[in-house]
Structure formats: C-alpha cells, structure tokens
Write a protein that holds these residues in place. Structure first.
Motif, PDB file in Angstrom:
ATOM      1  N   ALA A   1      30.113 -20.926  -8.760  1.00  7.57           N
ATOM      2  CA  ALA A   1      30.626 -20.364 -10.179  1.00  7.57           C
ATOM      3  C   ALA A   1      31.240 -21.365 -10.831  1.00  7.57           C
TER       4      ALA A   1
ATOM      5  N   ASP B   1      31.571 -18.559 -15.698  1.00  8.42           N
ATOM      6  CA  ASP B   1      31.217 -17.243 -14.968  1.00  8.42           C
ATOM      7  C   ASP B   1      32.505 -16.419 -15.053  1.00  8.42           C
TER       8      ASP B   1
ATOM      9  N   THR C   1      33.253 -12.303  -9.913  1.00  4.68           N
ATOM     10  CA  THR C   1      32.464 -13.334 -10.449  1.00  4.68           C
ATOM     11  C   THR C   1      31.044 -13.339  -9.988  1.00  4.68           C
TER      12      THR C   1
ATOM     13  N   LYS D   1      27.801 -12.256 -12.267  1.00  8.10           N
ATOM     14  CA  LYS D   1      26.583 -12.796 -12.356  1.00  8.10           C
ATOM     15  C   LYS D   1      25.423 -12.215 -11.790  1.00  8.10           C
TER      16      LYS D   1
END
Length: 196
Positions: free
Chosen positions: A3, A76, A182, A186
């Motif tokens: 990330a 992200d 996160t 994604k």
C-alpha cells in the motif's frame, strides 16, 4: 499487497508540535513495511486557493501542485494529522486539501488529531470527518487523539510517560483499520471501475 499511504500535516506555525505526531505515524507505518510519505503543507507551499488543480489546462498547473496531484492519484490511502484552532481546522491543511477533488476519490482516509490541551483536537477531528467524506473519501472509524501533545511525544517523536504508552497502545488498531479499508478499496478498484 503493498500500500502507498500519504500522511498530510498542515501547521504553518514556527513552533510546531504536531509534527511529532506526523513523524510518529510515519515511523509506525514504516515499521509495518508500508510505503508511506509525509506531505507537509508548509513545505509544499501552495498559495491560498484561487484555482483548483482541475481548473488548470493539462500541464499548466504550478509544479508543486502538479507533483502533489500525481502523488494523491497514485496513493491508496491517506492520513490527515490535524491540530485544532479555535474549535476548528488548521487553515494550512484545509487550504492544501481544497486544491484537489477528484484526485481523492474512492480511497480511505484516517484522522489523527492533537492539541496542546487535554481535548486532543477532537473538535477538529469531528469537522474533518464530514469534509473528507464530501471530498470522496471513506473515513475509517478508528482515530488517534493526542493531547497534551508535549506530554505524549518528545522532540524526537518518541512516546513519553503514560500518555505516550496510551498512544502506542492505540496505534495498532488505527493502522489495522486503515490497512483493512485500504486493501478492500484496492481490490474493489481493480475489479470494477468507480461509478463516476
């Protein structure tokens, strides 16, 4: 899944204590092998908002704005480290944030607040929740609230005393909550384009 997280800090004061919290968070994330970068509004130095990034013709935005827009688009997730000024937001961080809009969309954000007093910037944190949501971010429920900051972190951003211990205990949940959202965002962005 690696990330990329940007940590935003916005005080323009000459004696800045909040930078201790920003540095603590960056160090804590690096210890978790997160790709993290501190974005200091004072260092970036955007002017008071006149034209948003999207209002410039492609390639004509001022270089610091163009560079930051690219970093925001590639990130992200975001963490906003905010102090409290008269029950409200720090103007420097708000000004930087307002230069962008679509660049923030469809990513999670977390808020870490601080103050010189015992309320730990909680009123600023509350205000930021609505603002970040309006700007297209999902704000995670876990927050960090630090105060008095000078009794929590020393000049090297190291925890001190009982308040420092409390911060160390709170940080893992804060980081884990943001990490979960996160990863989820994604995966969703990779599987389906955002609706707008």
């Amino acid at each position: 899944m690696t990330a990329r997280i940007l940590v935003f800090y916005g005080s323009y004061r000459s004696d800045r204590l909040g930078i201790r919290l920003a540095n603590f968070i960056v160090s804590g994330l690096r210890a978790r092998d997160v790709d993290v970068e501190l974005i200091d509004a004072k260092v970036v130095g955007l002017p008071m908002l006149d034209r948003m990034y999207k209002e410039f013709a492609p390639g004509s935005a001022p270089p610091p704005m163009e560079a930051l827009a690219g970093k925001i688009k590639e990130a992200d997730a975001f963490i906003f480290v905010t102090g409290e000024y008269n029950w409200g937001m720090q103007p420097g961080l708000k000004n930087l944030t307002d230069h962008f809009l679509e660049e923030w969309f469809w990513r999670p954000a977390a808020i870490a607040s601080y103050s010189a007093g015992r309320l730990s910037g909680a009123r600023s944190s509350f205000t930021w929740h609505g603002t970040l949501a309006e700007m297209g971010m999902v704000v995670v429920s876990s927050t960090l609230a630090v105060g008095p900051i000078a009794q929590t972190l020393d000049a090297d951003s190291q925890p001190i005393g009982e308040l420092g211990k409390a911060l160390q205990l709170a940080f893992p949940r804060f980081a884990d909550d943001l990490a979960w959202w996160t990863e989820a965002s994604k995966v969703q962005r990779a599987s389906r384009p955002p609706p707008y």
